[in-house]
Design a protein around this motif. Structure first.
Motif, PDB file in Angstrom:
ATOM      1  N   GLY A 117      31.554   6.472  -7.573  1.00 30.52           N
ATOM      2  CA  GLY A 117      30.206   6.010  -7.875  1.00 30.52           C
ATOM      3  C   GLY A 117      29.720   5.053  -6.805  1.00 30.52           C
ATOM      4  O   GLY A 117      30.394   4.815  -5.819  1.00 30.52           O
ATOM      5  N   ASP A 118      28.521   4.528  -7.019  1.00 29.55           N
ATOM      6  CA  ASP A 118      27.888   3.713  -5.988  1.00 29.55           C
ATOM      7  C   ASP A 118      28.698   2.469  -5.644  1.00 29.55           C
ATOM      8  O   ASP A 118      29.273   1.803  -6.494  1.00 29.55           O
ATOM      9  CB  ASP A 118      26.507   3.296  -6.458  1.00 29.55           C
ATOM     10  N   SER A 120      27.890  -0.455  -4.843  1.00 27.34           N
ATOM     11  CA  SER A 120      27.487  -1.752  -5.389  1.00 27.34           C
ATOM     12  C   SER A 120      28.139  -2.042  -6.738  1.00 27.34           C
ATOM     13  O   SER A 120      28.116  -3.171  -7.210  1.00 27.34           O
ATOM     14  CB  SER A 120      25.972  -1.814  -5.513  1.00 27.34           C
ATOM     15  N   GLN A 121      28.737  -1.034  -7.338  1.00 29.43           N
ATOM     16  CA  GLN A 121      29.366  -1.238  -8.643  1.00 29.43           C
ATOM     17  C   GLN A 121      30.886  -1.355  -8.563  1.00 29.43           C
ATOM     18  O   GLN A 121      31.551  -1.512  -9.580  1.00 29.43           O
ATOM     19  CB  GLN A 121      29.010  -0.082  -9.575  1.00 29.43           C
ATOM     20  N   ARG A 155      20.513  -5.647  -0.076  1.00 31.68           N
ATOM     21  CA  ARG A 155      20.888  -4.284  -0.441  1.00 31.68           C
ATOM     22  C   ARG A 155      20.133  -3.242   0.372  1.00 31.68           C
ATOM     23  O   ARG A 155      20.692  -2.232   0.795  1.00 31.68           O
ATOM     24  CB  ARG A 155      20.626  -4.053  -1.933  1.00 31.68           C
TER      25      ARG A 155
END
Lengths: 197, 197
Positions: A117-118, A120-121, A155
């Motif tokens: 997944g992304d 940022s997570q 970001r």
DNA sequence: GCCACTTACATACGTGGCGTATGTCGAGAC
DNA sequence: GTCTCGACATACGCCACGTATGTAAGTGGC
């Protein structure tokens, strides 16, 4: 006589991570056979599942290691710069250049997001994003750059720089594309500075 | 009496693409079983391999379809805007919003790059990138924005917007993150405008 | 209108990779 | 010295991909 227990365990973990890192970085995550590279490290899949649970867990561990290295490199770059602003620009340039290294690009920026997944997570692997945001915050407090949303801007710049790196990496002529991309990126950063006027 | 040959072929292709699109968009590329969704479309893997060669080929076809749809939507957005600048901003906002749709996000922005390599190198599926670059070029010619490298800036903004979308999509509170991200992005775009002064 | 040939699919099979359940061996606790 | 536990190896089943082969329907030449 044999080495202490914990040390041997750490050693096997390190061996597995190193082997996986190499395999993931060269042939990619999906095409890496766990049997193959564990054998290359003188172990079997048993060790792997014991320590990391599954293939994804191993990828996480590899990414965590890579992120730690990248963060350290970024911190070194900004510490060496003569000014905050210069450090900021240098840091992002370094970030783009790191994203050009095949291992980092493939594992952190391509397979990682696809499998986990992304970015940022990710729980324990976003040190470099944090480092870049910190620089931005300092510049804002310092009055060097205009008043922007730190989080959002960090970001967005992060996304832009990653994309720039991909563009360079997949270019027919990486050399000149690199100049073009980094130039464009610096121009974009320049827009964030408070006008002298 | 049966339908024309070519029509039937187009129909099966469409059925396969639709089924794959749904499967890829929901469970993801790697987890999609070709047996499963071909059966769902009333066909078998035989048809699939005949038309698309392999799983990657099918993904390419799906992405091509998605890209065409996205490009059409972007063109509609910019055509509707009252000014070039507004069209530009709207287009990027729409791009971010499209990247929030699960099907597009998963297939085009996550699995696509992981399986087929970076988007910028896809042969028949970068219509929307081209559309965005075109808008930028018009604005530059028009004197609305400062003199930047079109190619580089378009790519950087593209990366920033994709990343913004990912950030929103993976946020705990997509609603407020969306406001933050789009706001930050618009602020960034604003920096490209020629100063009134 | 028949026959050779191609094309669009289905079926059958082999291979390989993942995960898990089970086994084993050595190290430390007492 | 025994006992327990943890680090790993071994063995097995399952699933999915790709390919080789089969088949039926359509198409063109005469």
């Amino acid at each position: 006589m044999s080495k202490p227990r914990l040390e041997m365990i750490a050693e096997t973990r390190a061996k597995l991570i190193a082997a996986a890192r190499h395999a993931f970085g060269t042939v990619g995550y999906a095409e890496s056979s766990m049997d193959d590279f564990t054998a290359g490290a003188g172990l079997t899949r048993g060790a792997l599942y014991h320590h990391f649970g599954d293939k994804k867990g191993l990828l996480q561990a590899v990414i965590q290691e890579l992120d730690a290295e990248m963060t350290a490199r970024l911190n070194k770059v900004s510490a060496k710069a003569p000014s905050l602003w210069q450090g900021f620009v240098d840091e992002y340039t370094a970030y783009i250049e790191m994203a050009l290294e095949p291992e980092i690009q493939r594992i952190v920026f391509r397979d990682g997001p696809a499998v986990l997944g992304d970015m940022s997570q990710w729980p324990n692997a976003n040190g470099c994003i944090a480092a870049l945001r910190k620089s931005l915050a300092e510049l804002k407090a310092d009055g060097t750059i205009i008043d922007v949303d730190e989080e959002a801007t960090a970001r967005l710049l992060n996304g832009a720089s990653i994309h720039a790196a991909m563009w360079i990496a997949n270019s027919d002529d990486p050399q000149s594309t690199s100049i073009q991309a980094v130039g464009g990126f610096r121009a974009l950063l320049e827009q964030l500075r408070v006008r002298a006027n």
